[in-house]
Design an enzyme around this catalytic site. Structure first.
Site, PDB file in Angstrom:
ATOM      1  N   ASN A  78     -38.134  -9.941  33.136  1.00 11.82           N
ATOM      2  CA  ASN A  78     -36.701 -10.056  32.872  1.00 11.82           C
ATOM      3  C   ASN A  78     -35.988  -9.761  34.188  1.00 11.82           C
ATOM      4  OD1 ASN A  78     -34.057  -9.815  32.073  1.00 11.82           O
ATOM      5  ND2 ASN A  78     -34.464  -8.380  30.397  1.00 11.82           N
ATOM      6  N   ARG A  83     -37.641 -14.154  30.590  1.00 15.84           N
ATOM      7  CA  ARG A  83     -36.393 -14.189  29.837  1.00 15.84           C
ATOM      8  C   ARG A  83     -35.373 -14.983  30.660  1.00 15.84           C
ATOM      9  NH1 ARG A  83     -31.509 -10.136  29.816  1.00 15.84           N
ATOM     10  NH2 ARG A  83     -30.379 -11.000  28.059  1.00 15.84           N
ATOM     11  N   ARG A 121     -16.678  -4.173  27.209  1.00 17.00           N
ATOM     12  CA  ARG A 121     -16.097  -5.506  26.971  1.00 17.00           C
ATOM     13  C   ARG A 121     -15.151  -5.478  25.775  1.00 17.00           C
ATOM     14  NH1 ARG A 121     -21.692  -8.725  26.766  1.00 17.00           N
ATOM     15  NH2 ARG A 121     -22.668  -6.918  27.713  1.00 17.00           N
ATOM     16  N   HIS A 179     -28.416 -12.770  22.677  1.00 18.95           N
ATOM     17  CA  HIS A 179     -29.323 -11.832  21.973  1.00 18.95           C
ATOM     18  C   HIS A 179     -30.235 -12.574  20.996  1.00 18.95           C
ATOM     19  CE1 HIS A 179     -26.045  -8.474  22.348  1.00 18.95           C
ATOM     20  NE2 HIS A 179     -26.941  -8.327  23.329  1.00 18.95           N
ATOM     21  N   GLU A 224     -37.724  -7.329  22.198  1.00 16.74           N
ATOM     22  CA  GLU A 224     -37.567  -8.648  22.805  1.00 16.74           C
ATOM     23  C   GLU A 224     -38.786  -9.014  23.653  1.00 16.74           C
ATOM     24  OE1 GLU A 224     -32.969  -9.053  23.785  1.00 16.74           O
ATOM     25  OE2 GLU A 224     -33.597  -6.988  23.646  1.00 16.74           O
TER      26      GLU A 224
END
Ligand code: ADP
Length: 397
Positions: A7, A91, A241, A180, A384
């Site tokens: 990743n 990823r 955010r 996601h 993941e």
């Protein structure tokens, strides 16, 4: 079979070497400060060992080389030769409309990932750098790309079209993509396994609640709606955010304070959300502590978040015409019994009844609804890396 999961970020790179069949993690770690100086943290779970090295990493290629050296080292390694790495799973954040599932990487795939750069200008270039570095250091080892967006490509157009002039979709690819996806896919599959029912007959709402958060409606194993949008700025408020807001606010603030769009986006991405409302922290643990000491804005930030998750659960149950299971995952979803209770309170009318005692659990698979709850509520730690490793193994076999 051993799969190396990579990743790659702009200045960091996480890795995990694992057997996707036994789910055994041989080694995992993190390269940081790539392009600055370079630091490698390398862990071997079976030996409970952790090593730290300062290694110059001018580019991702040196970082990958450092990872390989660590994996092969006689003292702190776990394999004897590169041939023991059967494939690498990468990823990749954005696959646009080009990728609805994971793919084996070849030149055409690389070109398509590059075409998606305008959609994810911060993330895709780093992912590409990670892939190219691996190809250079481990030539001949098959590689697979696993996209954050792919799982959501099954959304119907009514869920992904923004009501903007249609040419912005046709020409500029402006639409909801969702993110996601690897996590939502993994936990929805685990949910079906835990319930002992085929995923094809289940309606599941998956709540990935961490520093970044999104909720997805999974009908019959397919994503049919999700809260993140064209970018990961959309949907729920997050650590820093804003999540969804009235676009008119941009005009108002930009005119009033003479901000340009970069300054405005810096505020929306980095200074809003939990941090913005609380003024304390972007971290939910800090907010819980501050709220317990009477900080009203910290409590308010978390209240807004919990309320927005609850509204999405209601909305997605409506969208699917029912719901069999609600899943909580990621940092907050896995670790905050109090927030899970809050987010599901008042939903008894739609068949959700929590078991406060069963809910008092962290970080492991559990049914946290009451035995007579029509809708099952599940805690499922996301993984993941495992999903990436399994997809990679499937594609190279
Ligand atoms: P990321 O999106 O960066 O992968 P994570 O999924 O690790 O983030 O989630 C990080 C968030 O989870 C942080 O805000 C952290 O405070 C929160 N978290 C972790 N443990 C707890 C806890 N015990 N209670 C509440 N929140 C927690």
């Amino acid at each position: 079979m051993n799969i190396l999961v990579i990743n790659a970020g702009s200045s960091s790179l996480k890795y995990q070497l694992m057997d996707p069949d036994t789910q055994n993690v041989l080694a995992k770690g993190l390269c940081e400060r790539i392009g600055i100086d370079g630091r490698l943290t390398h862990k071997i779970p079976a030996r409970d060992a952790k090593y730290e090295f300062e290694i110059p990493m001018p580019t991702h290629a040196e970082a990958i080389q450092a990872v390989l050296d660590a994996l092969l080292s006689p003292e702190h390694g776990v394999i004897q030769s590169v041939a023991e790495i059967d494939a690498v799973g990468h990823r990749v954040v954005h696959g646009g409309e080009a990728f609805a599932s994971s793919v084996k990487i070849d030149d055409a795939v690389m070109a398509s990932i590059e075409e998606c750069i305008p959609l994810a200008p911060l993330h895709n270039p780093a992912n590409i750098t990670g892939i190219t570095a691996c190809q250079k250091v481990m030539p001949g080892v098959p590689m697979v790309a696993v996209f954050d967006t792919a799982f959501h490509q099954t959304m119907p157009s009514k869920a992904y079209i923004y009501e903007l002039p249609y040419e912005y979709y046709e020409k500029d690819k402006v639409r909801r993509y969702g993110f996601h996806g690897t996590s939502h896919k993994y936990v929805s599959q685990r949910a079906a396994a835990m319930l002992g029912r085929p995923i094809e007959e289940l309606k599941i709402i998956t709540c990935h609640l961490g520093n970044g958060s999104s909720v997805t409606a999974v009908d019959g194993g397919r994503s049919v709606d999700t809260s993140m949008g064209f970018t990961p700025l959309a949907g729920l408020p997050m650590g820093t955010r804003s999540g969804d807001l009235d676009a008119g606010i941009l005009e108002y603030l930009m005119n009033k304070y003479n901000y340009d769009i970069d300054q405005m986006l810096e505020i929306l991405n980095k200074k809003s959300g939990m941090l913005g409302v609380s003024g304390v922290s972007s971290d939910f643990r800090d907010l819980g502590d501050a709220a317990a000491q009477g900080n009203k804005r910290a409590a308010l930030a978390v209240d807004v978040f919990n309320y927005d998750v609850k509204k999405l659960i209601g909305a997605y149950a409506a969208a699917m015409g029912g719901v069999d299971a609600v899943v909580f995952t990621a940092g907050v979803g896995e670790n905050s019994p109090a927030q899970r209770l809050e987010m599901t309170s008042g939903l008894e009318f739609m068949g959700i009844k929590m078991d406060p005692e069963a809910n008092n659990v962290r970080g492991k698979e559990a049914v946290i609804s009451a035995p007579d709850s029509r809708v099952k509520v599940l805690l499922i730690p996301t993984d993941e890396e495992l999903m990436i490793a399994q997809d990679t193994a499937r594609l190279v076999r």
